[in-house]
Write a protein that holds these residues in place. Structure first.
Motif, short mmCIF file in Angstrom:
data_model
loop_
_atom_site.label_atom_id
_atom_site.label_comp_id
_atom_site.label_asym_id
_atom_site.label_seq_id
_atom_site.Cartn_x
_atom_site.Cartn_y
_atom_site.Cartn_z
N ARG A 130 8.33 75.05 5.98
CA ARG A 130 8.70 73.70 6.34
C ARG A 130 8.42 73.47 7.82
NH1 ARG A 130 14.43 73.03 3.02
NH2 ARG A 130 13.64 73.84 1.03
N LEU A 150 10.17 72.67 10.51
CA LEU A 150 11.01 73.37 11.47
C LEU A 150 10.71 74.86 11.48
CD1 LEU A 150 13.42 73.39 13.49
CD2 LEU A 150 14.88 73.89 11.52
N ALA A 206 17.43 70.24 12.31
CA ALA A 206 16.81 69.68 11.11
C ALA A 206 17.92 69.11 10.25
CB ALA A 206 16.05 70.75 10.32
N PRO A 207 17.61 68.14 9.39
CA PRO A 207 18.64 67.63 8.48
C PRO A 207 19.17 68.73 7.58
CG PRO A 207 16.70 66.20 8.48
CD PRO A 207 16.33 67.44 9.23
N GLY A 209 17.25 71.51 5.61
CA GLY A 209 15.93 71.53 6.25
C GLY A 209 15.38 72.92 6.49
N LYS A 232 17.02 75.64 8.03
CA LYS A 232 17.35 76.19 9.35
C LYS A 232 17.63 77.69 9.29
CE LYS A 232 20.63 73.12 9.95
NZ LYS A 232 20.33 72.22 8.81
N ALA A 258 22.40 70.32 12.25
CA ALA A 258 21.75 69.16 11.65
C ALA A 258 22.00 67.90 12.46
CB ALA A 258 22.26 68.94 10.22
N GLU A 278 12.49 71.09 17.01
CA GLU A 278 12.64 70.18 15.88
C GLU A 278 11.37 70.25 15.05
OE1 GLU A 278 14.78 66.36 16.75
OE2 GLU A 278 14.16 66.84 18.80
N ALA A 298 8.99 65.19 8.07
CA ALA A 298 8.14 65.59 6.95
C ALA A 298 7.42 64.35 6.43
CB ALA A 298 8.99 66.22 5.84
N VAL A 353 9.07 60.75 4.20
CA VAL A 353 10.46 60.91 3.77
C VAL A 353 11.04 59.53 3.48
CG1 VAL A 353 12.76 61.66 4.45
CG2 VAL A 353 10.76 63.01 5.10
N GLY A 384 23.31 64.26 3.97
CA GLY A 384 22.34 65.33 3.78
C GLY A 384 22.61 66.23 2.59
N ARG A 439 18.08 66.81 -2.11
CA ARG A 439 17.49 68.14 -1.91
C ARG A 439 16.49 68.49 -3.00
NH1 ARG A 439 22.21 72.18 0.40
NH2 ARG A 439 23.12 70.74 1.92
#
Length: 686
Positions: A25, A27, A45-46, A49, A51, A191, A217, A221, A224, A339, A343
């Motif tokens: 991804r 990030l 990241a959201p 995301g 992390k 996030a 960051e 994407a 989105v 968030g 997903r």
């Protein structure tokens, strides 16, 4: 993967073949170089995301390349449940490399701890309190155990940074660095941070040996979709339950509420309507919450009702809908909750706000107004953590047995937590929390008396939350209030507490349990909606004023919302004006409609030399002739002496300094200054 990622080849292989990912991804790609370079990083990241992988994949790669051995990485989170949730993922990632992961927190038994000490894992999932317990334990050779440590990953960084647990974490990490003899790389994951650079520099701790700090960051994407956010006015909890039971059948719905009492009420109403419902909040046992979350993760047509316990990154499986009853206090909380959805591949983030009364409409509209503008609250560490300086000095005495006053800077450097360390140390010595022998300080009789039970577990235990009192009538919880909202004892018969739309006579305040015992009375009625005694920010309260003046958030609105907004605006027409802040003349004084928030209003009262009690978010009641524009915004609100009990370890501080610390944490000088700058509009009360 079409291009080399900079990760170890084994990780690249497993990303494709074990996880089935076509690539990293955004990030995760962006984090590889700075994390492998050893820089301190904040990875943003959201929710969902990636992390965790953005931090651990580069660190595992570096572990392989540099030949790290022993426990090399601490992975720290604020919640045990989140650690439990992360364990299977990180076990699989380390297994790719022939490495290991283990878990150490308060629920881990002695046999597993002995195994970990004998065979150190490469990654240890833990909490700050558990790290400190290891430092002070006589059964842990902390010099050996931490000897290979290279990096620490701080998950949910914003949750740490905004609370005393963050200061505690930084202080403990400084002590670990002293033990290891090296500066640890720090990688924070979050996030939602409005001020990431400031939080990142705070995360780095003392400046001695500090390296570069990078904000990473992933960028947006591709394509989105905009979240689907709708506001509806339903008028009651019963109606909210009916709507939830009828909408989105066959889907998994997560419903957030702001109190345990309301969560239980909604769960009961949903079960009455034959909806498969689970509950998660902090008053339930860990096992009960875990059973609910596991059952929800495996079900389909179901609802889980939760407070903020599910706001952080605990995995409860694919989620179809997020429903918010009324509104959370902050945009940051809303973003965390939003968030949770979208997903699944092809899914869209979504939120449905169900306002159960006109106040809920106002609060939700204000929050969504801020969100649509891109506003996110700055994360600010609580000021003046003097009580934690006391705790750390006592913990160091437990850890080392004895230490010299001159050693303090060696252990914590210039960490702001120790800015007033010498003054705190003088008090600890004078009150015999510490005793001195030949220039060396050790645990004294007062420490044994206050904290010594069960091997000083109270000194090492988790910290209390922001100072709010539980309001109870008989056996029923009514809600929570700030200490600032309580009338003085002399005024309690004249000024009942207003909460949940009703008036309450305060029978007693149990500061030891932080509980207010009340009985209902006929409301003495000039408050036109339920008291917002829990502190709202200056920005949130100002946004409510804007909604009352006609601003409407650009989100989906049900057919019922425009009429509800019209009604709430009509109800409060006398309290707002586009020309400035309204001043109303009253029989025994005047009321300033500041719309500044509880803390700013308390600061204004203190700056006017007035009692800063019985404060509201929206207005101030002051004597005739008082001008809020003359207030000194640097004054500290006064708090009841007993309220200091809510400050953990306050008994190890000079009483006056402890009271000042609480007052400083209930102040908002910036909000007070912004209010002072506003013009005023005078109106006679109708």
């Amino acid at each position: 993967m079409s291009n080399a990622t900079g990760l170890d080849p084994a990780i690249e292989y497993h990303v494709v073949n074990s996880l089935g990912w076509p690539g990293l991804r955004p990030l995760q790609e962006a984090a590889v170089a700075p994390v492998r370079a050893g820089d301190d990083c904040v990875l943003l990241a959201p929710t969902a995301g990636g992390k965790t992988e953005a931090a651990t994949f580069p660190l595992l790669s570096q572990m392989s390349t540099a030949g790290w051995s022993g426990t090399s990485i601490l992975y720290v989170t604020p919640l045990r449940a989140l650690l439990n949730n992360l364990l299977p993922r990180l076990e699989s990632y380390t297994a790719w490399m022939g490495r290991t992961t283990a878990l150490w927190h308060g629920d881990v038994g002695p046999a597993e701890r002995r195994r970990i000490l004998a065979d150190r894992p490469d990654i240890l999932l833990t909490t700050p309190e558990s790290i400190e317990a290891m430092l002070v334990s006589r059964t842990v050779d902390h010099s050996r155990f931490f000897s290979g440590l290279q990096a620490v990953v701080i998950d949910e960084l914003h949750a740490f940074a905004g609370s005393d647990r963050g200061w505690h974490l930084l202080a403990v990490l400084e002590r670990v660095e002293r033990v290891t003899g090296r500066k640890l790389q720090r990688v924070g994951l979050s996030a939602t941070i409005g001020n990431p650079r400031a939080v990142g520099e705070w995360m780095q701790g003392s400046t001695d040996g500090r390296g570069p700090m990078r904000i990473v960051e992933g960028g947006a994407a591709a394509a989105v979709p905009e979240p689907e956010v709708t506001l509806d006015y339903v008028g009651s909890m019963e109606n909210a339950a009916t709507i939830i039971s009828r909408m989105h059948r066959g889907e998994k719905r997560l419903v957030f509420l702001e109190s345990r009492r309301r969560a239980e009420e909604l769960a009961f109403l949903l079960r009455e309507r034959d909806v498969q419902t689970y509950v998660s909040h902090s008053s339930l046992s860990v096992d009960e919450r875990r059973r609910s979350e596991q059952a929800f993760a495996e079900a389909q047509d179901t609802v889980i009702v939760a407070t903020s316990t599910l706001e952080l990154g605990i995995d409860i499986g694919d989620l179809d809908r997020m429903i918010q009853i009324d509104a959370p206090r902050t945009v940051s909380s809303f973003l965390q909750r939003l968030g949770r959805t979208g997903r699944r591949a092809g899914g869209i983030r979504n939120a449905l706000f169900l306002a159960t009364d006109l106040d809920g409409v106002l609060d939700a509209a204000a929050l969504l107004l801020l969100w649509k503008r891109g506003f996110v609250e700055d994360v600010i560490a609580p000021p003046h953590p003097r009580h934690l300086a006391a705790q750390q000095l006592l913990a160091l005495a437990l850890q080392e047995g004895r230490f010299a006053q001159s050693d303090i800077s060696d252990w914590w450097g210039d960490l702001p937590l120790m800015a007033e360390g010498p003054e705190i140390l003088d008090y600890l010595r004078s009150a015999t929390f510490l005793v001195e022998d030949f220039g060396l300080l050790s645990i004294g009789p007062q420490s044994e008396k206050v904290f010594g039970k069960r091997h000083f577990i109270e000194l090492l235990s988790s910290f209390v939350a922001a100072p709010e009192l539980r309001v109870v009538a008989g056996t029923k919880d009514i809600g929570f209030v700030s200490p600032l909202s309580l009338p003085t004892p002399a005024d309690r018969d004249l000024k009942p507490l207003v909460l949940a739309g009703r008036g309450w006579h305060i029978r007693d305040v149990d500061w030891g349990r932080f509980t207010v015992w009340v009985e209902e009375v006929a409301s003495k009625g000039d408050v036109k909606w339920p008291s917002d005694a829990i502190a709202l920010s200056y920005e949130m309260t100002q946004a409510r004023r804007e909604v009352l003046l006609g601003q409407t958030p650009d989100v989906g609105l049900s057919k019922r919302v425009p009429d509800a907004l019209k009604r709430v605006r009509e109800d409060h027409t006398p309290e707002v004006s586009e020309k400035g802040l309204v001043v109303q003349s009253r029989e025994h004084g005047q009321r300033f409609w500041t719309w500044a928030g509880l803390k700013a209003n308390a600061t204004l009262l203190a700056g006017l030399g007035l009692e800063s009690s019985a404060v509201e978010n929206d207005y101030l009641d002051v004597p005739v002739g008082t001008d809020y524009r003359t207030a000194d915004a640097n004054q500290v609100p006064s708090v009841p002496t007993e309220a200091v009990a809510g400050l953990k370890f306050s008994t190890a501080m000079p009483p006056a300094l402890a009271a000042r610390t609480v007052g400083e944490r209930l102040a908002d000088p910036a909000g007070a200054l912004a209010t002072i700058a506003q013009p005023r509009v005078r109106r006679v009360e109708q």
